[in-house]
Scaffold this motif. Structure first.
Motif, PDB file in Angstrom:
ATOM      1  N   ASP A 128       0.843  -1.205   0.000  1.00 26.05           N
ATOM      2  CA  ASP A 128       0.000   0.000   0.000  1.00 26.05           C
ATOM      3  C   ASP A 128       0.874   1.249   0.000  1.00 26.05           C
ATOM      4  O   ASP A 128       0.574   2.233  -0.710  1.00 26.05           O
ATOM      5  CB  ASP A 128      -0.916   0.010   1.226  1.00 26.05           C
ATOM      6  CG  ASP A 128      -2.005  -1.050   1.157  1.00 26.05           C
ATOM      7  OD1 ASP A 128      -2.265  -1.577   0.055  1.00 26.05           O
ATOM      8  OD2 ASP A 128      -2.599  -1.355   2.219  1.00 26.05           O
ATOM      9  N   HIS A 131       2.336   1.896  -3.509  1.00 27.39           N
ATOM     10  CA  HIS A 131       1.372   2.513  -4.425  1.00 27.39           C
ATOM     11  C   HIS A 131       1.141   3.990  -4.073  1.00 27.39           C
ATOM     12  O   HIS A 131       1.018   4.840  -4.972  1.00 27.39           O
ATOM     13  CB  HIS A 131       0.047   1.753  -4.389  1.00 27.39           C
ATOM     14  CG  HIS A 131       0.100   0.416  -5.065  1.00 27.39           C
ATOM     15  ND1 HIS A 131       0.194   0.276  -6.431  1.00 27.39           N
ATOM     16  CD2 HIS A 131       0.059  -0.843  -4.565  1.00 27.39           C
ATOM     17  CE1 HIS A 131       0.214  -1.005  -6.747  1.00 27.39           C
ATOM     18  NE2 HIS A 131       0.142  -1.707  -5.630  1.00 27.39           N
ATOM     19  N   ASN A 134       4.026   6.049  -5.317  1.00 31.15           N
ATOM     20  CA  ASN A 134       3.958   6.194  -6.772  1.00 31.15           C
ATOM     21  C   ASN A 134       3.023   7.331  -7.159  1.00 31.15           C
ATOM     22  O   ASN A 134       3.302   8.084  -8.105  1.00 31.15           O
ATOM     23  CB  ASN A 134       3.501   4.877  -7.392  1.00 31.15           C
ATOM     24  CG  ASN A 134       3.337   4.964  -8.902  1.00 31.15           C
ATOM     25  OD1 ASN A 134       2.279   5.375  -9.388  1.00 31.15           O
ATOM     26  ND2 ASN A 134       4.368   4.594  -9.644  1.00 31.15           N
ATOM     27  N   GLN A 135       1.938   7.468  -6.434  1.00 31.07           N
ATOM     28  CA  GLN A 135       0.996   8.554  -6.709  1.00 31.07           C
ATOM     29  C   GLN A 135       1.524   9.899  -6.227  1.00 31.07           C
ATOM     30  O   GLN A 135       1.275  10.935  -6.855  1.00 31.07           O
ATOM     31  CB  GLN A 135      -0.350   8.250  -6.021  1.00 31.07           C
ATOM     32  CG  GLN A 135      -1.082   7.066  -6.609  1.00 31.07           C
ATOM     33  CD  GLN A 135      -1.484   7.297  -8.055  1.00 31.07           C
ATOM     34  OE1 GLN A 135      -2.063   8.326  -8.394  1.00 31.07           O
ATOM     35  NE2 GLN A 135      -1.163   6.335  -8.916  1.00 31.07           N
ATOM     36  N   ARG A 216       5.325   0.023  -9.633  1.00 28.37           N
ATOM     37  CA  ARG A 216       4.308  -0.554  -8.738  1.00 28.37           C
ATOM     38  C   ARG A 216       4.348  -2.079  -8.774  1.00 28.37           C
ATOM     39  O   ARG A 216       3.327  -2.744  -8.919  1.00 28.37           O
ATOM     40  CB  ARG A 216       2.905  -0.028  -9.103  1.00 28.37           C
ATOM     41  CG  ARG A 216       2.748   1.476  -8.918  1.00 28.37           C
ATOM     42  CD  ARG A 216       1.348   1.951  -9.176  1.00 28.37           C
ATOM     43  NE  ARG A 216       0.971   1.759 -10.579  1.00 28.37           N
ATOM     44  CZ  ARG A 216      -0.217   2.036 -11.091  1.00 28.37           C
ATOM     45  NH1 ARG A 216      -1.170   2.503 -10.302  1.00 28.37           N
ATOM     46  NH2 ARG A 216      -0.464   1.853 -12.361  1.00 28.37           N
TER      47      ARG A 216
END
Length: 271
Positions: A128, A131, A134-135, A216
């Motif tokens: 989690d 991710h 990455n955002q 990811r």
């Protein structure tokens, strides 16, 4: 998966370099998930391999005569076990709890890690976190430099794979989880991502698990590991010093292929 690698880096200088030394971590070693079938370094002179404090294969290239260019090449084939998700090692993971300048977790990173993981420290929590990073940090080539810290990239919300790896390592260590920086190669059909790559590993359940924030990916099925360390400075493929030379111009070409079809080809030029 069998990967074939061809990697050549050329350094040219405005003036003659009086002397230089290059620390090369360009040779992979066998592990539970990769078996080196063949590997060769093309260097200006023969050098002996040694093992650095992190278990990486290190070659030290010293040129004491004047020179205007250096060409460093690496090539070989490695089999990758695509099904293996973790790697076991004998050494202690505790040194990888230590922060460095490049991986220092500031208040923003600590708060982000705590919010994303919510006191969880298992693999699911770190996936989690991967991710979320990455955002938060948009993949933006040229937005950062090799000496950009995790805190700086996190605050600027842009970076490359090096920054993603540093940020993940900083977050994991802030949660009390040993984590380390990894350099290597990625076999990818995405031309926007470089073949020469960086990702992170975290110590969970007595094994090292990979986390590639840029792509990811939590299973390193297309990754070939070269070196590990506390941060980029410990694990980068080529790191050197020189006396003289003036301006430096670097051209690198990396080709990663799965026989017989070439999957990824990348060329980088800068000065």
């Amino acid at each position: 998966m069998r990967l074939s690698i061809s990697h050549q880096t050329t350094y040219r200088y405005d003036d003659q370099v009086r002397a230089s030394i290059q620390y090369l971590r360009l040779t992979p070693h066998d592990s539970e998930r990769q078996k080196v079938l063949s590997w060769h370094l093309d260097l200006p002179r023969p050098v002996r391999a040694q093992i650095d404090p992190f278990g990486n294969i290190l070659h030290v290239l010293s040129l004491e005569e004047p020179h205007e260019a250096i060409i460093i090449g690496a090539r070989g084939q490695v089999d990758i076990d695509e099904t293996r998700e973790a790697e076991h090692e004998v050494g202690s993971a505790l040194p990888f709890l230590r922060f460095t300048r490049l991986t220092e977790a500031d208040e923003a990173i600590r708060e982000f890690s705590s919010r994303q993981c919510r006191k969880r420290t298992d693999r699911s929590a770190l996936i989690d976190l991967m991710h979320a990073l990455n955002q938060h940090i948009a993949y933006t080539p040229g937005a950062t430099e090799v000496h950009t810290s995790a805190a700086e990239a996190f605050a600027g919300r842009t970076g490359v794979c090096q920054d993603h790896a540093h940020a993940f390592v900083a977050c994991a260590r802030s949660l009390g989880i040993p984590a380390r920086y990894v350099s290597g190669y990625l076999c990818s059909e995405d031309a926007d991502h470089l073949s020469s790559h960086a990702w992170a590993e975290a110590w969970l359940d007595d094994a090292w698990y990979s986390f590639d924030v840029t792509n990811r990916l939590a299973v390193p099925e297309r990754h070939l590991k070269l070196a590990v360390g506390l941060d980029y400075l410990d694990a980068c493929p080529v790191r050197g010093m020189r006396r003289g030379g003036g301006g430096e111009y670097m051209h690198a070409k990396v080709v990663v292929s799965t026989a017989p079809r070439v999957i990824t080809q990348m060329q980088v030029q800068h000065q």
